[in-house]
Design a protein around this motif. Structure first.
Motif, PDB file in Angstrom:
ATOM      1  N   LYS A 383       0.861  -1.179   0.000  1.00  0.00           N
ATOM      2  CA  LYS A 383       0.000   0.000   0.000  1.00  0.00           C
ATOM      3  C   LYS A 383       0.894   1.224   0.000  1.00  0.00           C
ATOM      4  N   TYR A 384       0.606   2.117  -0.929  1.00  0.00           N
ATOM      5  CA  TYR A 384       1.534   3.219  -1.148  1.00  0.00           C
ATOM      6  C   TYR A 384       1.620   4.185   0.038  1.00  0.00           C
ATOM      7  N   ALA A 385       2.844   4.509   0.400  1.00  0.00           N
ATOM      8  CA  ALA A 385       3.190   5.567   1.362  1.00  0.00           C
ATOM      9  C   ALA A 385       2.689   5.310   2.771  1.00  0.00           C
ATOM     10  N   VAL A 386       2.459   4.044   3.119  1.00  0.00           N
ATOM     11  CA  VAL A 386       2.160   3.680   4.500  1.00  0.00           C
ATOM     12  C   VAL A 386       2.840   2.344   4.800  1.00  0.00           C
ATOM     13  N   GLU A 387       3.062   2.082   6.067  1.00  0.00           N
ATOM     14  CA  GLU A 387       3.585   0.783   6.467  1.00  0.00           C
ATOM     15  C   GLU A 387       2.592  -0.307   6.079  1.00  0.00           C
ATOM     16  N   HIS A 388       3.090  -1.435   5.572  1.00  0.00           N
ATOM     17  CA  HIS A 388       2.205  -2.550   5.233  1.00  0.00           C
ATOM     18  C   HIS A 388       2.876  -3.880   5.573  1.00  0.00           C
ATOM     19  N   GLY A 389       2.051  -4.886   5.796  1.00  0.00           N
ATOM     20  CA  GLY A 389       2.536  -6.190   6.230  1.00  0.00           C
ATOM     21  C   GLY A 389       3.472  -6.848   5.240  1.00  0.00           C
ATOM     22  N   LEU A 390       3.253  -6.642   3.948  1.00  0.00           N
ATOM     23  CA  LEU A 390       4.120  -7.247   2.942  1.00  0.00           C
ATOM     24  C   LEU A 390       5.530  -6.677   3.041  1.00  0.00           C
ATOM     25  N   GLY A 391       5.643  -5.364   3.177  1.00  0.00           N
ATOM     26  CA  GLY A 391       6.956  -4.746   3.339  1.00  0.00           C
ATOM     27  C   GLY A 391       7.644  -5.206   4.614  1.00  0.00           C
ATOM     28  N   ASN A 392       6.871  -5.367   5.692  1.00  0.00           N
ATOM     29  CA  ASN A 392       7.440  -5.861   6.947  1.00  0.00           C
ATOM     30  C   ASN A 392       7.983  -7.281   6.783  1.00  0.00           C
ATOM     31  N   LEU A 393       7.231  -8.124   6.053  1.00  0.00           N
ATOM     32  CA  LEU A 393       7.672  -9.502   5.817  1.00  0.00           C
ATOM     33  C   LEU A 393       8.976  -9.521   5.022  1.00  0.00           C
ATOM     34  N   VAL A 394       9.029  -8.747   3.961  1.00  0.00           N
ATOM     35  CA  VAL A 394      10.221  -8.747   3.100  1.00  0.00           C
ATOM     36  C   VAL A 394      11.446  -8.245   3.857  1.00  0.00           C
ATOM     37  N   THR A 395      11.294  -7.166   4.623  1.00  0.00           N
ATOM     38  CA  THR A 395      12.452  -6.626   5.349  1.00  0.00           C
ATOM     39  C   THR A 395      12.853  -7.524   6.513  1.00  0.00           C
ATOM     40  N   ASP A 396      11.890  -8.155   7.172  1.00  0.00           N
ATOM     41  CA  ASP A 396      12.238  -9.121   8.223  1.00  0.00           C
ATOM     42  C   ASP A 396      13.036 -10.282   7.644  1.00  0.00           C
ATOM     43  N   ALA A 397      12.654 -10.713   6.432  1.00  0.00           N
ATOM     44  CA  ALA A 397      13.379 -11.808   5.783  1.00  0.00           C
ATOM     45  C   ALA A 397      14.823 -11.402   5.490  1.00  0.00           C
ATOM     46  N   ILE A 398      15.029 -10.150   5.070  1.00  0.00           N
ATOM     47  CA  ILE A 398      16.387  -9.668   4.813  1.00  0.00           C
ATOM     48  C   ILE A 398      17.201  -9.679   6.100  1.00  0.00           C
ATOM     49  N   ARG A 399      16.636  -9.103   7.153  1.00  0.00           N
ATOM     50  CA  ARG A 399      17.391  -9.000   8.423  1.00  0.00           C
ATOM     51  C   ARG A 399      17.696 -10.386   8.983  1.00  0.00           C
ATOM     52  N   TRP A 400      16.701 -11.281   8.921  1.00  0.00           N
ATOM     53  CA  TRP A 400      16.864 -12.637   9.448  1.00  0.00           C
ATOM     54  C   TRP A 400      17.929 -13.405   8.678  1.00  0.00           C
ATOM     55  N   SER A 401      17.869 -13.360   7.343  1.00  0.00           N
ATOM     56  CA  SER A 401      18.789 -14.176   6.546  1.00  0.00           C
ATOM     57  C   SER A 401      20.213 -13.629   6.599  1.00  0.00           C
ATOM     58  N   VAL A 402      20.366 -12.306   6.641  1.00  0.00           N
ATOM     59  CA  VAL A 402      21.713 -11.727   6.740  1.00  0.00           C
ATOM     60  C   VAL A 402      22.315 -12.014   8.113  1.00  0.00           C
ATOM     61  N   ALA A 403      21.505 -11.871   9.161  1.00  0.00           N
ATOM     62  CA  ALA A 403      22.002 -12.170  10.506  1.00  0.00           C
ATOM     63  C   ALA A 403      22.435 -13.633  10.609  1.00  0.00           C
ATOM     64  N   ARG A 404      21.670 -14.530   9.996  1.00  0.00           N
ATOM     65  CA  ARG A 404      22.010 -15.955  10.035  1.00  0.00           C
ATOM     66  C   ARG A 404      23.308 -16.217   9.276  1.00  0.00           C
ATOM     67  N   ALA A 405      23.489 -15.537   8.142  1.00  0.00           N
ATOM     68  CA  ALA A 405      24.700 -15.751   7.344  1.00  0.00           C
ATOM     69  C   ALA A 405      25.937 -15.181   8.030  1.00  0.00           C
ATOM     70  N   LEU A 406      25.801 -14.006   8.641  1.00  0.00           N
ATOM     71  CA  LEU A 406      26.948 -13.388   9.319  1.00  0.00           C
ATOM     72  C   LEU A 406      27.288 -14.114  10.614  1.00  0.00           C
ATOM     73  N   GLY A 407      26.244 -14.537  11.332  1.00  0.00           N
ATOM     74  CA  GLY A 407      26.437 -15.393  12.502  1.00  0.00           C
ATOM     75  C   GLY A 407      27.209 -14.785  13.644  1.00  0.00           C
ATOM     76  N   ASP A 408      27.118 -13.464  13.843  1.00  0.00           N
ATOM     77  CA  ASP A 408      27.866 -12.811  14.921  1.00  0.00           C
ATOM     78  C   ASP A 408      26.895 -12.076  15.834  1.00  0.00           C
ATOM     79  N   PRO A 409      26.524 -12.671  16.971  1.00  0.00           N
ATOM     80  CA  PRO A 409      25.583 -12.006  17.881  1.00  0.00           C
ATOM     81  C   PRO A 409      26.113 -10.706  18.465  1.00  0.00           C
TER      82      PRO A 409
END
Length: 702
Positions: A383-409
């Protein structure tokens, strides 16, 4: 005299009989030859598509049933288009009218089919009998070497690119395009003579907006391809086709587009205005439905939406008196479940699906094309110019997968971002709730790793100062004003509050990934005292320089090495790699994130998390103090105050002055509250009478 007269009559009688016989014989012979009205009057039918983006199936794929009608609500599908193409060809053939099938560019890039690098797209378009296509910006997504590979599968299709030029033929990317120009696999212009003798001239234009969107991983200065002035290139093509080739009709396939919703304006309208002599422009790039053709002088402009959702049917007849092609009729056919899919095309598509499974997905260890990736009870839509669940899902996937690959808490990924322009498809529950691997891929399908050449944008990670995070977030506050969906950024790991068009007055980082409401959080300072690790895809990172451009130098973000704090010399340094040494591609990380979801109903299919059914308060236009005091902009009490502001205060001059005064001092109060959590309870108590009065005022005004 009598004898003479008596001999004269038989001669005339026989002559008349012979003439009549010849006339009858001629009528029969010419009738048998089938000289039709269409041939006498020069008629042509143009079928056209644009921006198919490899969408040969309709979404959601689990619902799509091209072999039958009346049993699904999906829109699109190449097998249904094939049926309509055959229907029109058969109807016009009986009238003697030739039919052209053309595409306005971006026929590739968008689904799992493009992993075959043009083999599926060109193969299927050849199967349907496309006559000509123009290269769109997305045909360059996998870099120019892959563009050359795509057009190598062209078969009998004419591939056009009139204003594309090679600036550096010694560069591997430039050499690849020069080779396909030299071989004739890409043409600046071409001709085709139809069954009724009409000679068609084609040329193809890549517009200015589309050229800006071409994937140039190391910037325009180092890109070995360029764009000639489109007006000059078009004028030269028209002159060549008309005056040297002697064509009857000039058709421009233009991946430039029109404005939306004002489709009678835009780049293709400008082209028709500046370059007389074009009879038809088959438009693309803007994914626009032009319901009736746009006429600019003697030029007719058409465009048929995108993703195989429409097929345009343009019937033309040449008007000798006016010296122009008249529109006899036009249809923009909705490709839905009332149209049965062509069985041969269904089988052709299935062959490519098998190839994708056998050659790509199975060797990579991913679920197969039609396997369930996740199941959902709700749709996820941008949905244009507002927070939406699809954008949250996509960005969470980025943060999750990069954190898993880097593996440094000890070096956490604090924030992940994604541009709405790169989120290419919604997730639809449909009737089954099943989101297949093919559906999930369509959400983030684009790009290529410029280092390895693998298909898909690699994810990158680097550091930014807090002040730079504030600057990046400022783009969201401007997005509604700028009306550019590519500028809206979804966020994971951080949140912020803002007032219209101003930089966020407060940002915070979430301390717990599994805390959707971000109750445990810490304020991010708007300064250069702390570096924060961020994650995003390569394309968005490479366009960070646009921040400075669109803000006229006000906003500037410089990617930095997290260890040294020094600017990166190249984004290639920031590419994230898996333990295997392979680059972490965004689409693969997205599939892995979905696979990590719990299976609540024990059916061996991960379940979409309810948190993505709507916004979570990561980004909000603030009722500033109240939102901070109540912990969320989604609080019911905050909603009451927001409605009171919009429906009561902003309707009066005195109310608008109060709101302006509130927003001038509110950010400072909100910031103080964030740092002094003990005061939030006191503010909530003090706000109760105001909330009560606001409720009464809203009831009285209803």
């Amino acid at each position: 005299m009598k004898l003479h007269r008596s001999n004269d009559k038989p001669v005339k009688s026989w002559a008349g009989l012979i003439l009549v016989s010849l006339a009858v014989l001629g009528f029969v012979l010419f009738g048998a030859c089938g000289v039709s009205k269409a041939q006498e009057q020069k008629r042509v039918t143009i079928l056209h598509t644009n921006d198919m983006h490899s969408h040969f199936l309709a979404s959601p794929n689990a619902d799509y049933s091209p072999g039958s009608t009346g049993d699904d609500a999906t829109i699109g599908g190449i097998a249904r288009i094939a049926t309509k193409v055959k229907e029109v060809r058969n109807a016009r053939s009986s009238e003697g009218t030739p039919v052209l099938l053309l595409d306005g560019g971006d026929f590739s890039m968008g689904t799992l089919f493009h992993l075959l690098r043009g083999e599926a797209e060109m193969g299927i378009m050849n199967f349907l009998g496309y006559d000509a296509v123009v290269l769109g910006n997305h045909e360059f997504d996998l870099l120019p070497t892959a563009t050359a590979e795509i057009v190598s599968h062209r078969g009998d299709i004419r591939v056009l690119a009139t204003n594309l030029q090679v600036l550096d033929p010694t560069h591997p990317w430039g050499a690849a395009i020069q080779n396909v120009f030299d071989s004739g696999d890409i043409l600046p212009w071409t001709t085709q003579t139809l069954s009724n003798g009409v000679k068609v001239g084609y040329f193809g234009i890549l517009g200015e907006s589309a050229w800006k969107d071409v994937n140039k991983p190391y910037g325009s200065a180092l890109f070995p391809l360029g764009q000639r002035d489109r007006f000059q290139a078009a004028a030269e093509a028209v002159d060549r086709l008309r005056n040297e080739e002697g064509v009857d009709i000039v058709i421009c396939l233009s991946h430039s587009g029109v404005n939306e919703p004002a489709y009678w304006t835009g780049e293709d309208v400008d082209l028709a205005t500046q370059v007389p002599g074009i009879d038809v422009i088959v438009s693309g790039h803007t994914h626009t439905l032009i319901p009736t053709p746009v006429a600019v002088g003697k030029t007719t402009i058409v465009q048929a939406k995108s993703y195989t959702a429409r097929l345009g049917i343009l019937d033309l007849e040449y008007n000798e008196v006016a010296q122009k092609w008249d529109v006899l009729g036009y249809q923009s056919v909705l490709i839905d479940d009332t149209i049965p899919g062509d069985p041969d095309t269904i089988a052709e598509v299935e062959e490519y699906i098998d190839k994708i499974n056998d050659d790509i997905l199975e060797p990579l260890g991913h679920p197969l094309f039609a396997d369930p990736a996740v199941e959902t009870t709700f749709d996820l839509k941008g949905k244009y110019a507002v927070e939406h669940g699809l954008g949250n899902l996509v960005t969470d996937a980025i943060r999750w997968s990069v954190a898993r690959a880097l593996g440094d808490p000890n070096d956490p990924v604090v924030a992940a971002v994604e541009s709405d322009g790169v989120i290419r498809s919604n997730i639809l529950a449909g009737t089954t709730g099943i989101v297949q691997t093919s559906d999930a891929f369509e959400v983030v399908p684009l790009g290529v790793d410029p280092v390895s050449g693998k298909t898909g944008y690699p994810l990158v990670s680097f550091c930014m100062y807090g002040s730079e995070l504030y600057q990046a977030a400022w783009v969201d506050t401007l997005a509604a004003f700028l009306q550019d969906s590519d500028l809206w950024i979804s966020w994971s790991g951080v949140g912020f509050a803002y007032t219209d068009y101003l930089a966020p007055f407060i940002m915070w980082r979430c301390l717990n990934f599994d805390d959707p409401s971000c109750q445990a959080r810490r304020r991010i300072g708007n300064d250069t005292s702390t570096l924060y690790r961020v994650a995003l895809n390569y394309y968005v990172a490479s366009n960070i320089e646009r921040l400075e451009e669109i803000s006229y130098g006000l906003l500037k973000v410089v990617p930095k090495d997290c260890a040294t704090g020094l600017p990166l010399s190249s984004l290639d340094e920031a590419i994230v790699y898996k333990a295997s040494g392979e680059p972490l591609l965004q689409w693969e990380g997205f599939l892995d994130y979905l696979a990590s979801f719990p299976d609540a109903d024990s059916d061996e299919i991960p379940d979409m998390q309810p948190r993505y059914s709507g916004p979570e308060g990561r980004i909000y236009r603030a009722c500033i103090v109240a939102s901070v005091a109540h912990g969320s902009p989604l609080s019911e009490k905050v909603g009451v105050l927001r409605s009171f502001r919009d429906r009561i205060l902003l309707q009066h001059d005195w109310g608008r002055k109060f709101v302006d005064a509130y927003y001038s001092c509110g950010p400072q109060v909100a910031g103080w509250l964030e740092e002094h959590g003990w005061a939030k309870s006191l503010v909530r108590l003090l706000l109760l009478p105001l909330i009560g009065m606001a409720k009464i005022a809203l009831l009285l005004s209803a």
